[in-house]
Motif scaffolding. Structure first.
Motif, PDB file in Angstrom:
ATOM      1  N   GLN A  75      -0.658  -2.402  -8.448  1.00  0.00           N
ATOM      2  CA  GLN A  75      -0.503  -3.341  -7.343  1.00  0.00           C
ATOM      3  C   GLN A  75       0.598  -4.358  -7.601  1.00  0.00           C
ATOM      4  OE1 GLN A  75      -3.946  -5.695  -6.504  1.00  0.00           O
ATOM      5  NE2 GLN A  75      -3.120  -6.579  -4.651  1.00  0.00           N
ATOM      6  N   TYR A 117      -6.557  -2.418  -4.580  1.00  0.00           N
ATOM      7  CA  TYR A 117      -5.882  -3.661  -4.248  1.00  0.00           C
ATOM      8  C   TYR A 117      -6.919  -4.736  -3.950  1.00  0.00           C
ATOM      9  CZ  TYR A 117      -6.599  -1.303   0.261  1.00  0.00           C
ATOM     10  OH  TYR A 117      -7.132  -0.602   1.311  1.00  0.00           O
ATOM     11  N   GLN A 177       0.823  -1.205   0.000  1.00  0.00           N
ATOM     12  CA  GLN A 177       0.000   0.000   0.000  1.00  0.00           C
ATOM     13  C   GLN A 177       0.858   1.257   0.000  1.00  0.00           C
ATOM     14  OE1 GLN A 177      -3.478   0.190   2.566  1.00  0.00           O
ATOM     15  NE2 GLN A 177      -3.260  -1.975   2.989  1.00  0.00           N
TER      16      GLN A 177
END
Length: 272
Positions: A106, A142, A96
């Motif tokens: 991601q 994500y 993150q």
């Protein structure tokens, strides 16, 4: 030493300890998902030889993180679950962080997290945790998230919407929405996380399904409460407002037949 080629076409040589932590994290993640794997399956997944995977397993068994394999399946000890949870938490927070400060996707962020997570100090990780709470720069998307790394054990009510996925601008609530309680409950436990959809008194919506790896799976149901794993959702964290949106395509059928496209619904949950 072990070697693998990441998606950026860069040969990355990893130390033995890094490879062991990667395996421990992977086994922990699959255990959280209610699945089991063998060392051969892991070897195919990460592109190493079966001999290398077997050596990593032997080392983790010797260190007390894995039980002696039975029927080839890898099983965590209590010590292994604690260490695996720490490995997964580091990986997800770093993923993150890289998304937020760089805007990378991601997959790229996960590759960088895989390298950094083995060397970052507790102080450095704590600083990143604080940044994640107070210093967003980019929205981030994500999936396959384990919310246990962000919540303590407990039940957390959250607002949600249930929509017909093909009808947009404006969006239309699905007919089943009126039969459900106004909040979905995020239940966080050490062993498993799930979102719990509950029908109103004297209401029924039939069978609820969720999709994993292109396969429809019927959700567990007890007394009108349906359990949906948190890792089937895609999460979007918004930098402008303090909310993360969790979205998954589910299906609702009257009977226990496999869903058709007409049965699909979009479940949208606001995770505060």
């Amino acid at each position: 030493m072990g070697r693998r080629t990441e998606n950026r076409n860069i040969d990355v040589t990893k130390a033995r300890g890094e490879l062991e932590e990667d395996l421990l994290e992977y086994v922990y993640r699959t255990w959280r998902q209610g699945r089991q794997i063998t060392s051969k399956e892991y070897a195919r997944e990460v592109n190493i030889t079966g001999y290398e995977a077997a050596g990593l397993v032997r080392s983790l068994v010797k260190k007390g993180f894995l039980c002696e394999p039975e029927n080839g399946h890898l099983e965590l000890t209590d010590k292994g679950k604690l260490e695996g949870m720490e490995c997964l938490a580091r990986h997800e927070k770093l993923t993150q962080f890289f998304q937020m400060v760089s805007g990378m996707d991601q997959q790229r962020a996960q590759e960088d997290a895989c390298r950094v997570e083995h060397y970052i100090s507790p102080e450095g990780l704590k600083g990143i945790e604080n940044f994640l709470q107070y210093g967003d720069v980019y929205d981030r998307i994500y999936d396959d998230m384990d919310l246990y790394t962000f919540y303590e054990d407990g039940d957390f009510p959250m607002a949600f919407g249930l929509y017909e996925p093909e009808r947009r601008n404006p969006r239309f609530l699905a007919t089943e929405y009126e039969k459900l309680e106004q909040s979905v409950i995020l239940r966080v436990k050490k062993s498993q996380n799930c979102f719990r959809l509950k029908t109103k008194k004297d209401e029924s919506i039939g069978c609820v399904w969720y999709r994993r790896d292109e396969e429809w799976i019927q959700a567990k149901e007890e007394k009108g409460v349906y359990q949906l794993p948190t890792d089937i959702f895609t999460y979007t964290a918004n930098t402008g407002i303090p909310v993360t949106e969790a979205v998954a395509i589910i299906a609702i059928t009257r009977f226990e037949q496999k869903p058709l496209p007409i049965d699909y619904r979009e479940l949208n949950i606001h995770v505060w």
